[in-house]
Design a protein around this motif. Structure first.
Motif, short mmCIF file in Angstrom:
data_model
loop_
_atom_site.label_atom_id
_atom_site.label_comp_id
_atom_site.label_asym_id
_atom_site.label_seq_id
_atom_site.Cartn_x
_atom_site.Cartn_y
_atom_site.Cartn_z
N ARG A 114 -22.19 52.38 -5.21
CA ARG A 114 -23.46 51.72 -5.51
C ARG A 114 -24.56 52.24 -4.59
O ARG A 114 -25.68 52.50 -5.02
N TRP B 199 -22.29 45.99 -12.34
CA TRP B 199 -23.45 45.71 -11.49
C TRP B 199 -24.53 44.93 -12.22
O TRP B 199 -25.35 44.25 -11.60
N CYS C 124 -20.35 40.89 -10.69
CA CYS C 124 -20.82 41.50 -9.44
C CYS C 124 -20.36 40.62 -8.27
O CYS C 124 -19.92 41.11 -7.24
#
Ligand SMILES: [Zn+2]
Length: 326
Positions: free
Chosen positions: A199, A301, A307
């Motif tokens: 990420r 995400w 998440c």
């Protein structure tokens, strides 16, 4: 509203990572490697100087088959990792109110940033070696074709307030559309930790100095591979890519900005070839397989609930690890 999205636990990404990674952070090294191959593309001018006005360059061989000497602009390891760590810390801070980690003074030794990227205790005990490996990235073309001196108002823009008596100073920048092929390798990480670093890589968009107004970068993932070792350095990757592109365009390679898809293809071909020649088995994900992995993490995400499930797992991984250390 309950979402109908695929759960983190059942996601494609988690399944793939479970196959290749450890399910807990080991106390002693096991050297299970996961490598992301990233094409870093600068979209604007950027300041890649360590200090002073001159770009960081190294004189190296252009390729393996074409070995004339060239000066290449380098993207130091620290310049790649530091902005990505900042992305991760901000993301973590937004979720955890009691963020006791003071990066500049005293690192906490408990947060994902400390435990994955490493820390050295300034007082007391504890240290963690970084489990994120990378090295200096090298541009493909030579320095001459990609540098531009920009005149700055010295009084405003240089830290020391400029050279007295002169209102202007020049500083070298790289031009837009410069590519740095790089590999970031994670060692002994869990699936949740891998997702944390990924990420950071995919959502960091600014690198280099003065990054509030330049240094805009897009990190294109080109391949992902798992194995018991590293495959090649960033310099070797750039040199192989150079050879492939040189075969297509010859001496013109230094004249114009490169074509993104040509660079991407050259990186992919290099990694494929190198993985076939490695001294250990490698599981390589590229093309459609890579895209389906990335689609899965994108869905994760973008879904608040999932998440959260992923971050809870990350927290649990670290609690268990810290508990085991005692
Ligand atoms: Zn910390």
């Amino acid at each position: 509203m309950k979402s109908t999205a695929v759960k983190w636990q059942n996601s494609e990404a988690k399944k793939i990572l479970d196959q290749h990674l450890l399910n807990e952070v080991p106390r002693s090294p096991q050297r299970i490697y996961a490598s992301m191959v990233i094409m870093r593309e600068f979209h604007s001018t950027a300041v890649l100087t360590t200090e002073g006005q001159i770009l960081d360059v190294e004189m190296v061989r252009s390729g393996f088959n074409h070995d004339k000497l060239v000066s290449r602009v380098v993207l130091q390891k620290r310049k790649q990792i530091a902005p990505e760590r900042r992305t991760g810390r901000a993301f973590y801070r937004a979720r955890k109110e009691e963020d006791g980690c003071d990066y500049m003074n005293e690192m906490c030794g408990k947060c994902p940033d400390c435990l994955i990227y490493g820390f050295a205790a300034t007082k007391g005990e504890g240290a963690q070696r970084s489990r994120v490996l990378t090295d200096t990235g090298f541009a493909i073309r030579s320095y001459e074709g990609m540098q531009r001196s920009i005149t700055l108002n010295a009084i405003q823009d240089t830290t020391a307030g400029g050279i007295s008596g002169s209102a202007f100073a020049e500083r070298e920048h790289i031009r837009p559309q410069v590519f740095f092929p790089t590999v970031e390798t994670l060692v002994d990480v869990t699936p949740a930790e891998f997702i944390y670093v990924l990420r950071n890589i995919l959502t960091t968009t600014r690198y280099g100095g003065e990054s509030n107004r330049q240094g805009s970068v897009q990190n294109h993932p080109v391949a992902l591979f798992f194995g018991r070792g590293e495959l090649l350095s960033n310099l070797a990757l750039t040199q192989h890519v150079y050879d492939r592109l040189y075969e297509q365009v010859g001496e013109q390679i230094d004249e114009f900005p490169l074509n993104r898809s040509d660079v991407e293809e050259a990186i992919r071909d290099t990694i494929t070839k190198q993985s076939e020649q490695a001294y250990f088995p490698i599981r390589l994900y590229k093309g459609e397989e890579l895209q389906s992995f990335l689609t899965s993490v994108r869905d994760l995400w973008r879904n608040e609930e999932e998440c959260e499930a992923w971050q809870t797992e990350l927290e649990k991984d670290h609690q268990v690890y810290l508990q085991n250390l005692k």
